[in-house]
Write a protein that holds these residues in place. Structure first.
Motif, PDB file in Angstrom:
ATOM      1  N   LEU A   1      10.738  15.496  -0.327  1.00  0.00           N
ATOM      2  CA  LEU A   1      10.982  14.248  -1.401  1.00  0.00           C
ATOM      3  C   LEU A   1      10.452  14.849  -2.967  1.00  0.00           C
ATOM      4  N   ASN A   2      11.168  15.336  -4.009  1.00  0.00           N
ATOM      5  CA  ASN A   2      10.877  15.533  -4.520  1.00  0.00           C
ATOM      6  C   ASN A   2      10.532  14.088  -5.865  1.00  0.00           C
ATOM      7  N   GLU A   3       9.940  14.205  -6.888  1.00  0.00           N
ATOM      8  CA  GLU A   3       8.924  12.895  -7.289  1.00  0.00           C
ATOM      9  C   GLU A   3      10.101  11.919  -7.641  1.00  0.00           C
ATOM     10  N   GLN A   4      11.434  12.557  -7.953  1.00  0.00           N
ATOM     11  CA  GLN A   4      12.433  11.070  -8.420  1.00  0.00           C
ATOM     12  C   GLN A   4      12.203   9.926  -6.779  1.00  0.00           C
ATOM     13  N   ALA A   5      12.600  10.741  -5.703  1.00  0.00           N
ATOM     14  CA  ALA A   5      13.378  10.130  -4.656  1.00  0.00           C
ATOM     15  C   ALA A   5      11.706   9.761  -4.033  1.00  0.00           C
ATOM     16  N   LEU A   6      10.558  10.182  -4.361  1.00  0.00           N
ATOM     17  CA  LEU A   6       9.292   9.243  -3.653  1.00  0.00           C
ATOM     18  C   LEU A   6       9.294   7.928  -4.512  1.00  0.00           C
ATOM     19  N   GLU A   7       9.779   7.986  -6.067  1.00  0.00           N
ATOM     20  CA  GLU A   7       9.825   6.384  -6.626  1.00  0.00           C
ATOM     21  C   GLU A   7      10.757   5.666  -6.419  1.00  0.00           C
ATOM     22  N   TYR A   8      12.285   6.807  -5.247  1.00  0.00           N
ATOM     23  CA  TYR A   8      12.598   4.874  -5.273  1.00  0.00           C
ATOM     24  C   TYR A   8      12.671   4.958  -3.467  1.00  0.00           C
ATOM     25  N   VAL A   9      11.562   5.833  -3.464  1.00  0.00           N
ATOM     26  CA  VAL A   9      11.116   5.123  -1.818  1.00  0.00           C
ATOM     27  C   VAL A   9      10.247   4.353  -2.106  1.00  0.00           C
ATOM     28  N   ALA A  10       9.276   4.857  -2.381  1.00  0.00           N
ATOM     29  CA  ALA A  10       7.799   3.381  -3.406  1.00  0.00           C
ATOM     30  C   ALA A  10       9.046   2.789  -3.890  1.00  0.00           C
ATOM     31  N   LYS A  11       9.776   2.024  -4.495  1.00  0.00           N
ATOM     32  CA  LYS A  11      10.443   0.522  -5.025  1.00  0.00           C
ATOM     33  C   LYS A  11      10.739  -0.135  -3.315  1.00  0.00           C
ATOM     34  N   TYR A  12      11.672   0.934  -2.527  1.00  0.00           N
ATOM     35  CA  TYR A  12      12.071   0.444  -1.483  1.00  0.00           C
ATOM     36  C   TYR A  12      11.063  -0.282  -0.619  1.00  0.00           C
TER      37      TYR A  12
ATOM     38  N   ALA B   1       0.490  -1.936   0.163  1.00  0.00           N
ATOM     39  CA  ALA B   1       0.202   0.246  -0.032  1.00  0.00           C
ATOM     40  C   ALA B   1       0.892   1.229   0.103  1.00  0.00           C
ATOM     41  N   LEU B   2       1.755   1.367   0.518  1.00  0.00           N
ATOM     42  CA  LEU B   2       3.142   2.160   0.649  1.00  0.00           C
ATOM     43  C   LEU B   2       3.940   2.431  -1.074  1.00  0.00           C
ATOM     44  N   ALA B   3       3.632   1.723  -1.498  1.00  0.00           N
ATOM     45  CA  ALA B   3       4.861   0.982  -2.388  1.00  0.00           C
ATOM     46  C   ALA B   3       4.911   1.696  -3.425  1.00  0.00           C
ATOM     47  N   GLU B   4       3.441   2.878  -3.694  1.00  0.00           N
ATOM     48  CA  GLU B   4       2.949   3.131  -4.762  1.00  0.00           C
ATOM     49  C   GLU B   4       3.573   4.681  -4.622  1.00  0.00           C
ATOM     50  N   PRO B   5       4.679   5.425  -5.717  1.00  0.00           N
ATOM     51  CA  PRO B   5       4.470   6.879  -5.853  1.00  0.00           C
ATOM     52  C   PRO B   5       3.581   7.634  -5.538  1.00  0.00           C
ATOM     53  N   MET B   6       2.933   7.915  -6.645  1.00  0.00           N
ATOM     54  CA  MET B   6       0.982   8.622  -5.509  1.00  0.00           C
ATOM     55  C   MET B   6       0.373   8.561  -5.204  1.00  0.00           C
ATOM     56  N   ARG B   7       0.854   7.258  -4.258  1.00  0.00           N
ATOM     57  CA  ARG B   7      -0.159   7.258  -2.454  1.00  0.00           C
ATOM     58  C   ARG B   7       0.941   7.868  -1.916  1.00  0.00           C
ATOM     59  N   LEU B   8       1.782   7.879  -2.098  1.00  0.00           N
ATOM     60  CA  LEU B   8       2.858   8.278  -0.712  1.00  0.00           C
ATOM     61  C   LEU B   8       3.179   9.614  -1.294  1.00  0.00           C
ATOM     62  N   LYS B   9       2.697  10.340  -2.315  1.00  0.00           N
ATOM     63  CA  LYS B   9       2.333  11.999  -3.029  1.00  0.00           C
ATOM     64  C   LYS B   9       1.184  12.704  -2.093  1.00  0.00           C
ATOM     65  N   VAL B  10       0.083  11.201  -2.172  1.00  0.00           N
ATOM     66  CA  VAL B  10      -0.616  11.883  -1.605  1.00  0.00           C
ATOM     67  C   VAL B  10      -0.788  12.299  -0.106  1.00  0.00           C
ATOM     68  N   LEU B  11      -0.258  10.713   0.590  1.00  0.00           N
ATOM     69  CA  LEU B  11       0.114  11.082   1.756  1.00  0.00           C
ATOM     70  C   LEU B  11       1.267  12.233   1.997  1.00  0.00           C
ATOM     71  N   ASN B  12       1.937  12.660   1.391  1.00  0.00           N
ATOM     72  CA  ASN B  12       2.989  14.113   1.829  1.00  0.00           C
ATOM     73  C   ASN B  12       1.626  15.096   1.622  1.00  0.00           C
ATOM     74  N   ALA B  13       0.885  14.994   0.127  1.00  0.00           N
ATOM     75  CA  ALA B  13       0.202  16.503   0.924  1.00  0.00           C
ATOM     76  C   ALA B  13      -1.253  16.355   1.581  1.00  0.00           C
ATOM     77  N   LEU B  14      -0.896  15.269   2.587  1.00  0.00           N
ATOM     78  CA  LEU B  14      -1.554  15.443   3.798  1.00  0.00           C
ATOM     79  C   LEU B  14      -1.149  15.870   5.198  1.00  0.00           C
ATOM     80  N   GLN B  15      -0.083  16.077   5.064  1.00  0.00           N
ATOM     81  CA  GLN B  15       1.258  16.497   5.911  1.00  0.00           C
ATOM     82  C   GLN B  15       0.208  17.377   6.572  1.00  0.00           C
ATOM     83  N   ASP B  16       0.009  18.075   6.361  1.00  0.00           N
ATOM     84  CA  ASP B  16      -0.109  19.626   7.410  1.00  0.00           C
ATOM     85  C   ASP B  16      -1.906  19.690   7.047  1.00  0.00           C
ATOM     86  N   GLY B  17      -2.592  18.561   7.123  1.00  0.00           N
ATOM     87  CA  GLY B  17      -4.068  18.391   7.214  1.00  0.00           C
ATOM     88  C   GLY B  17      -4.647  18.135   6.502  1.00  0.00           C
ATOM     89  N   GLU B  18      -6.168  17.581   7.186  1.00  0.00           N
ATOM     90  CA  GLU B  18      -6.908  16.773   5.923  1.00  0.00           C
ATOM     91  C   GLU B  18      -6.988  18.001   4.761  1.00  0.00           C
TER      92      GLU B  18
END
Lengths: 130, 130
Positions: free
Chosen positions: B19-30, A33-50
């Motif tokens: 974390l920028n775009e590329q880093a997110l991909e890297y983390v996701a792969k991890y 569930a955490l292994a997708e760049p787009m999902r990490l991006k979404v989680l990242n965007a939620l850092q500063d609140g809903e």
DNA sequence: TGACTATATAACTATACAGTTATATAGTGC
DNA sequence: GCACTATATAACTGTATAGTTATATAGTCA
């Protein structure tokens, strides 16, 4: 929430060995569930609140359908909480431990990057890039 | 290695936004590297010290070719270290933070399971199952 | 050298899933 | 009721990869 990493590690080792086949699959799915760049991006965007789906769609640069799918999945794994108000649906980080997870991963990658200088650039802080 | 989870969390938030775009991909792969039951099983088997491919194949119940593939991948992500001695190749956990990662995940799942009693059984300790 | 063992890899199949497009659902206000 | 907006979902396509089988590589020992 303020126990040391060292003691966590010890706790871990005993817990890890207690995980059976089914539990391993469960843990694996959680990582997935955490292994997708787009999902990490979404989680990242939620850092500063809903934020609602429209906001997240815009911030992530994805399509509405795609972001909605990712949010549904994140909610299924209790990584985010869902709350509809009016026609909007607001999502927020469910658990700060999500960030702890990412910290460990980013930390590891950070260490590794000291060996691979070219990839190190990836971690330039936002201040520096602005 | 003995900083508190609370401070880790704060550190995390600043890092995460960097974390920028590329880093997110890297983390996701991890994360993806950890998102396979068989690989978790192998890491689990390595908890009490290094083992060679034959041993890991037997312990995991997989085929030699499959375990070898997983080990190659784990080594690529620096999750395990490889060392050949004679005709054998020994692998060991590269970094204890792998366990910290798993602890956080298992902890989260543990909490969630208090709400889903039927899944709770998954975490019966090995003592109890014997 | 050749036989033997351990490990890695190539080629293949089947499956899972991210992303897309189009459509359905549901809430609001007229 | 209807129009409008926000979100979810269905159906599809393409791609990535776990696992398999067969083979290649490399070390050891006679």
């Amino acid at each position: 929430m303020s126990i040391s990493i060292k003691s966590l590690h010890i706790t871990m080792e005993s817990k890890m060995s207690a995980l059976n086949e089914q539990a391993l699959e469960y843990v694996a799915k959680y990582f997935k569930a955490l292994a997708e760049p787009m999902r990490l991006k979404v989680l990242n965007a939620l850092q500063d609140g809903e934020k609602n789906v429209s906001q997240l769609t815009q911030l992530s640069g994805g399509t509405q359908a795609n972001i909605s799918k990712h949010l549904t999945l994140l909610a299924q794994y209790n990584l985010v909480k869902r709350e509809s108000r009016g026609t909007n649906v607001y999502y927020r980080i469910a658990d700060p431990s999500v960030y702890e997870l990412c910290e460990l991963v980013c930390g590891q990658i950070g260490n590794r990057m000291t060996l691979e200088e070219d990839i190190k650039k990836l971690f330039i802080t936002s201040n520096q890039t602005e």
